[in-house]
Design an enzyme around this catalytic site. Structure first.
Site, short mmCIF file in Angstrom:
data_model
loop_
_atom_site.label_atom_id
_atom_site.label_comp_id
_atom_site.label_asym_id
_atom_site.label_seq_id
_atom_site.Cartn_x
_atom_site.Cartn_y
_atom_site.Cartn_z
N GLY A 46 0.94 -1.14 0.08
CA GLY A 46 0.12 -0.06 0.10
C GLY A 46 0.95 1.22 -0.03
O GLY A 46 2.12 1.23 0.17
N CYS A 91 6.01 -0.20 7.31
CA CYS A 91 5.47 1.04 6.86
C CYS A 91 6.70 1.48 6.02
O CYS A 91 8.04 1.46 6.46
CB CYS A 91 5.25 2.03 7.98
SG CYS A 91 4.78 3.47 6.82
N HIS A 133 -4.39 1.34 7.67
CA HIS A 133 -2.86 1.83 7.75
C HIS A 133 -2.82 2.96 6.67
O HIS A 133 -2.35 4.04 7.09
CB HIS A 133 -1.92 0.78 7.45
CG HIS A 133 -0.74 1.08 7.30
ND1 HIS A 133 0.37 0.76 8.34
CD2 HIS A 133 -0.09 1.92 6.49
CE1 HIS A 133 1.51 1.24 7.84
NE2 HIS A 133 1.29 1.87 6.83
N GLU A 134 -3.46 2.90 5.45
CA GLU A 134 -3.30 4.13 4.65
C GLU A 134 -4.08 5.21 4.65
O GLU A 134 -3.80 6.19 4.50
CB GLU A 134 -3.42 3.41 3.12
CG GLU A 134 -2.71 2.15 2.72
CD GLU A 134 -1.55 2.40 2.86
OE1 GLU A 134 -0.50 3.64 2.82
OE2 GLU A 134 -0.65 1.47 2.96
O1 GNR Z 1 4.09 -2.58 2.54
C1 GNR Z 1 3.46 -2.49 3.43
N1 GNR Z 1 3.21 -3.49 4.26
C2 GNR Z 1 2.09 -3.66 5.30
C3 GNR Z 1 2.27 -4.79 6.27
C4 GNR Z 1 1.33 -4.67 7.21
C5 GNR Z 1 0.52 -3.80 7.47
C6 GNR Z 1 0.74 -2.47 6.63
C7 GNR Z 1 1.35 -2.45 5.58
S1 GNR Z 1 1.54 -1.28 4.59
C8 GNR Z 1 3.19 -1.07 4.26
C9 GNR Z 1 3.32 -0.01 2.87
C10 GNR Z 1 3.07 1.22 3.67
O2 GNR Z 1 4.02 1.88 4.25
N2 GNR Z 1 1.86 1.99 3.36
O3 GNR Z 1 1.63 3.06 3.94
NI NI Z 2 2.84 3.11 5.72
#
Ligand code: GNR
Ligand code: NI
Length: 178
Positions: A46, A91, A133-134
């Protein structure tokens, strides 16, 4: 298409609250394409525009194994959330750190697609985690905010000690860094 630079915690620009998109035009479609390219290249599941220092309410996700199920959301709103799940989160803005975070298990998100058309998506499991999360990023929130202040401080100090591009250095160049 272009690769975007991803900001790293504790950069204060990650705390910016993104603004709603008025019209989904070619500029927004290019932003979506650049976010997807940057996410796949990282690789990540994401990416929110905030992480690329673009403070518009746009995010992309793809949790599929084959990287062939991209979803783009403009002005996303989580209008239903139920249950809980706990997963290790990482992240791209907090490179190298993974910690469990509790999130809703099942959500519904309402948004505009890349044509500006409203849609809703129901999600559970990892996809639901990723969307939550996003959406947090668009409000200036990071997964480290859910950790104890001790853990957050440790992560901050470690990231401040290393050069900002170290997450992109090839493994051979990192060997022997300790
Ligand atoms: O790549 C990502 N892996 C992830 C793993 C577990 C929970 C959330 C994420 S999002 C992250 C990419 C990212 O930082 N998106 O904002
Ligand atoms: Ni993130």
């Amino acid at each position: 298409m272009a690769l975007l630079h991803v900001l790293h915690y504790p950069d204060s620009r990650l705390r910016t609250k993104a603004k709603s998109v008025g019209v989904v035009d070619d500029g927004i479609r290019k932003l979506i394409d650049d976010l997807l390219e940057t996410m796949y290249e990282a690789p990540g599941i994401g990416l929110a525009a905030t992480q690329a220092n673009v403070h518009k309410r746009v995010l992309v996700v793809d949790v599929s194994a084959n990287h062939d199920q991209p979803h783009a959301f403009v002005n996303p709103v989580i209008d239903f959330a139920e249950g809980t799940q706990e997963r290790e989160e990482g992240c791209l803005s907090v490179p190298g750190f993974y910690e469990p975070v509790e999130r809703a298990e099942h959500i519904r998100v309402a948004a505009l697609d890349r044509q500006g058309k409203p849609f809703t998506l129901e999600a559970e499991g990892l996809l639901a985690v990723c969307i939550q999360h996003e959406c947090d990023h668009l409000d200036g929130k990071l997964f480290v905010d859910y950790l104890s202040s001790l853990k957050r401080q440790r992560i901050k100090k470690k990231l401040q000690k290393r050069p900002s591009d170290s997450g992109r250095r090839p493994a051979v160049a990192r060997a022997g860094r300790g």
